[in-house]
Design a protein around this motif. Structure first.
Motif, PDB file in Angstrom:
ATOM      1  N   ALA A  56      12.557  16.026  24.309  1.00  0.00           N
ATOM      2  CA  ALA A  56      11.967  15.934  25.652  1.00  0.00           C
ATOM      3  C   ALA A  56      11.659  14.484  26.018  1.00  0.00           C
ATOM      4  N   ALA A  57      11.189  13.707  25.022  1.00  0.00           N
ATOM      5  CA  ALA A  57      10.858  12.302  25.297  1.00  0.00           C
ATOM      6  C   ALA A  57      12.127  11.491  25.590  1.00  0.00           C
ATOM      7  N   PHE A  58      13.209  11.780  24.891  1.00  0.00           N
ATOM      8  CA  PHE A  58      14.472  11.093  25.171  1.00  0.00           C
ATOM      9  C   PHE A  58      14.926  11.386  26.604  1.00  0.00           C
ATOM     10  N   VAL A  59      14.773  12.633  27.035  1.00  0.00           N
ATOM     11  CA  VAL A  59      15.156  12.983  28.410  1.00  0.00           C
ATOM     12  C   VAL A  59      14.262  12.236  29.389  1.00  0.00           C
ATOM     13  N   LYS A  60      12.957  12.288  29.131  1.00  0.00           N
ATOM     14  CA  LYS A  60      11.995  11.665  30.049  1.00  0.00           C
ATOM     15  C   LYS A  60      12.237  10.158  30.189  1.00  0.00           C
ATOM     16  N   HIS A  61      12.546   9.496  29.080  1.00  0.00           N
ATOM     17  CA  HIS A  61      12.673   8.027  29.107  1.00  0.00           C
ATOM     18  C   HIS A  61      14.119   7.558  29.252  1.00  0.00           C
ATOM     19  N   ASP A  62      15.053   8.479  29.554  1.00  0.00           N
ATOM     20  CA  ASP A  62      16.471   8.086  29.664  1.00  0.00           C
ATOM     21  C   ASP A  62      16.937   7.375  28.402  1.00  0.00           C
ATOM     22  N   GLY A  63      16.680   7.984  27.257  1.00  0.00           N
ATOM     23  CA  GLY A  63      17.025   7.339  25.986  1.00  0.00           C
ATOM     24  C   GLY A  63      18.485   7.478  25.623  1.00  0.00           C
ATOM     25  N   GLN A  88      22.862   7.089  27.418  1.00  0.00           N
ATOM     26  CA  GLN A  88      23.780   7.001  28.562  1.00  0.00           C
ATOM     27  C   GLN A  88      24.916   7.987  28.342  1.00  0.00           C
ATOM     28  N   CYS A  89      25.884   7.631  27.454  1.00  0.00           N
ATOM     29  CA  CYS A  89      26.972   8.595  27.205  1.00  0.00           C
ATOM     30  C   CYS A  89      26.495   9.754  26.354  1.00  0.00           C
ATOM     31  N   GLY A  90      25.477   9.543  25.532  1.00  0.00           N
ATOM     32  CA  GLY A  90      24.896  10.618  24.732  1.00  0.00           C
ATOM     33  C   GLY A  90      25.546  10.835  23.378  1.00  0.00           C
ATOM     34  N   TYR A  91      26.585  10.070  23.056  1.00  0.00           N
ATOM     35  CA  TYR A  91      27.289  10.342  21.792  1.00  0.00           C
ATOM     36  C   TYR A  91      26.406  10.081  20.576  1.00  0.00           C
ATOM     37  N   CYS A  92      25.595   9.036  20.649  1.00  0.00           N
ATOM     38  CA  CYS A  92      24.751   8.702  19.496  1.00  0.00           C
ATOM     39  C   CYS A  92      23.458   9.508  19.481  1.00  0.00           C
ATOM     40  N   THR A  93      23.178  10.224  20.568  1.00  0.00           N
ATOM     41  CA  THR A  93      21.842  10.791  20.786  1.00  0.00           C
ATOM     42  C   THR A  93      21.409  11.827  19.748  1.00  0.00           C
ATOM     43  N   PRO A  94      22.255  12.790  19.354  1.00  0.00           N
ATOM     44  CA  PRO A  94      21.785  13.729  18.322  1.00  0.00           C
ATOM     45  C   PRO A  94      21.329  13.007  17.057  1.00  0.00           C
ATOM     46  N   GLY A  95      22.092  12.003  16.642  1.00  0.00           N
ATOM     47  CA  GLY A  95      21.714  11.234  15.459  1.00  0.00           C
ATOM     48  C   GLY A  95      20.439  10.440  15.701  1.00  0.00           C
ATOM     49  N   GLN A  96      20.315   9.869  16.893  1.00  0.00           N
ATOM     50  CA  GLN A  96      19.101   9.091  17.211  1.00  0.00           C
ATOM     51  C   GLN A  96      17.865   9.996  17.164  1.00  0.00           C
ATOM     52  N   ALA A 143      14.871   9.689  14.615  1.00  0.00           N
ATOM     53  CA  ALA A 143      13.530   9.382  15.130  1.00  0.00           C
ATOM     54  C   ALA A 143      12.498  10.366  14.572  1.00  0.00           C
ATOM     55  N   VAL A 144      12.877  11.631  14.469  1.00  0.00           N
ATOM     56  CA  VAL A 144      11.959  12.621  13.875  1.00  0.00           C
ATOM     57  C   VAL A 144      11.701  12.242  12.417  1.00  0.00           C
ATOM     58  N   SER A 185      15.993   0.080  24.359  1.00  0.00           N
ATOM     59  CA  SER A 185      14.603  -0.058  24.832  1.00  0.00           C
ATOM     60  C   SER A 185      14.049   1.294  25.280  1.00  0.00           C
ATOM     61  N   ASN A 186      14.886   2.135  25.875  1.00  0.00           N
ATOM     62  CA  ASN A 186      14.414   3.451  26.297  1.00  0.00           C
ATOM     63  C   ASN A 186      14.209   4.381  25.101  1.00  0.00           C
ATOM     64  N   ILE A 187      15.056   4.220  24.079  1.00  0.00           N
ATOM     65  CA  ILE A 187      14.877   5.002  22.842  1.00  0.00           C
ATOM     66  C   ILE A 187      13.533   4.644  22.214  1.00  0.00           C
ATOM     67  N   LEU A 188      13.225   3.344  22.191  1.00  0.00           N
ATOM     68  CA  LEU A 188      11.944   2.894  21.631  1.00  0.00           C
ATOM     69  C   LEU A 188      10.781   3.493  22.413  1.00  0.00           C
ATOM     70  N   ASP A 189      10.878   3.481  23.742  1.00  0.00           N
ATOM     71  CA  ASP A 189       9.807   4.071  24.566  1.00  0.00           C
ATOM     72  C   ASP A 189       9.603   5.536  24.220  1.00  0.00           C
ATOM     73  N   ALA A 190      10.707   6.264  24.059  1.00  0.00           N
ATOM     74  CA  ALA A 190      10.613   7.699  23.763  1.00  0.00           C
ATOM     75  C   ALA A 190       9.921   7.934  22.421  1.00  0.00           C
ATOM     76  N   ILE A 191      10.326   7.174  21.417  1.00  0.00           N
ATOM     77  CA  ILE A 191       9.743   7.377  20.075  1.00  0.00           C
ATOM     78  C   ILE A 191       8.273   6.988  20.083  1.00  0.00           C
TER      79      ILE A 191
END
Ligand code: FES
Ligand code: FES
Length: 221
Positions: free
Chosen positions: A141-148, A150-158, A162-163, A207-213
């Motif tokens: 939810a935080a990744f969505v909120k902070h636009d963590g 763009q293409c999303g390919y790395c996102t599941p791993g990120q 992060a967890v 920077s947005n990933i950092l904000d989310a975490i």
């Protein structure tokens, strides 16, 4: 017929190179003819039985999966190609990008660097098991909120990483930038950046990933 000296030199050089290459080819052919063929074992393509398949039972996202796998199958390939959980991504397949990160017994793991057969009895959690639409994990939810992303390919791993990072910080596991190894670690921006450095994002959403975490870390404090 007389050639100018430079042309004659050029011809001789060509002749020498050509005969050298021909000789090498002949030598190689001779060597190949004298050497028995070497069979290089390869993981068979998905869907084909391998003569060395063995039964493997994996606990993934709370469900038990009975599989038959070539023992050389990575956890990443088992998840994607055999269990069809394609949320976990293959980026480099060499432990360099973090796109394949999943949780094993609540610790983050690069699934391209570990064999599936090593994880019988382990609790494996992929991005599909963290949350789902309508019931997102707080980190999703935080990744969505902070636009963590763009293409999303790395996102599941990120997200999985992060967890894992917040679990490590809560458990007091130090990192290379931890100032005081005896104190409980804090989720400072430096700590998060260092601990997330194995997860690359080609879109540069750092920077947005950092904000989310940081938001999730703050909410969990
Ligand atoms: Fe595993 Fe890149 S695919 S680290
Ligand atoms: Fe595209 Fe990270 S969002 S690689």
């Amino acid at each position: 017929m007389n050639f100018p000296e430079s042309a004659s030199l050029e011809v001789s050089r060509r002749v020498v190179i050509a005969s050298g290459v021909a000789g090498m080819t002949t030598n190689l052919a001779t060597a190949q003819n004298n050497t028995p063929p070497v069979s290089v074992p390869k993981t068979p393509p998905t869907g084909q039985d391998s003569p060395v398949d063995i039964p493997v039972r994996l606990d993934i996202n709370g469900r038990s999966h009975a599989l038959k796998l070539d023992p050389r199958t990575t956890l990443l390939d088992a998840l994607r190609e055999h269990v069809h959980l394609t949320g976990t991504k293959k980026g480099c397949d060499h432990g360099q990008c973090g796109a394949c990160t999943v949780m094993v017994n609540d610790r983050r793991v690069n699934s391209c660097l570990t064999l599936a057969v090593m994880h019988e009895g382990d609790r494996i959690t992929t991005i599909e098991g963290l949350g789902r639409p309508g019931q997102l994990h707080p980190m999703q939810a935080a990744f969505v909120k902070h636009d963590g992303f763009q293409c999303g390919y790395c996102t599941p791993g990120q997200v999985c990483s992060a967890v894992g990072v917040l679990n490590e910080i809560r458990a007091g596991v130090p990192s290379h930038v931890s100032v005081d190894l005896s104190s409980i670690q804090k989720a400072t921006p430096d700590e998060i950046r260092e601990r997330m450095s194995g997860n690359l994002c080609r879109c540069g959403a750092y920077s947005n990933i950092l904000d989310a975490i940081q938001e999730v870390a703050g909410n969990q404090a």
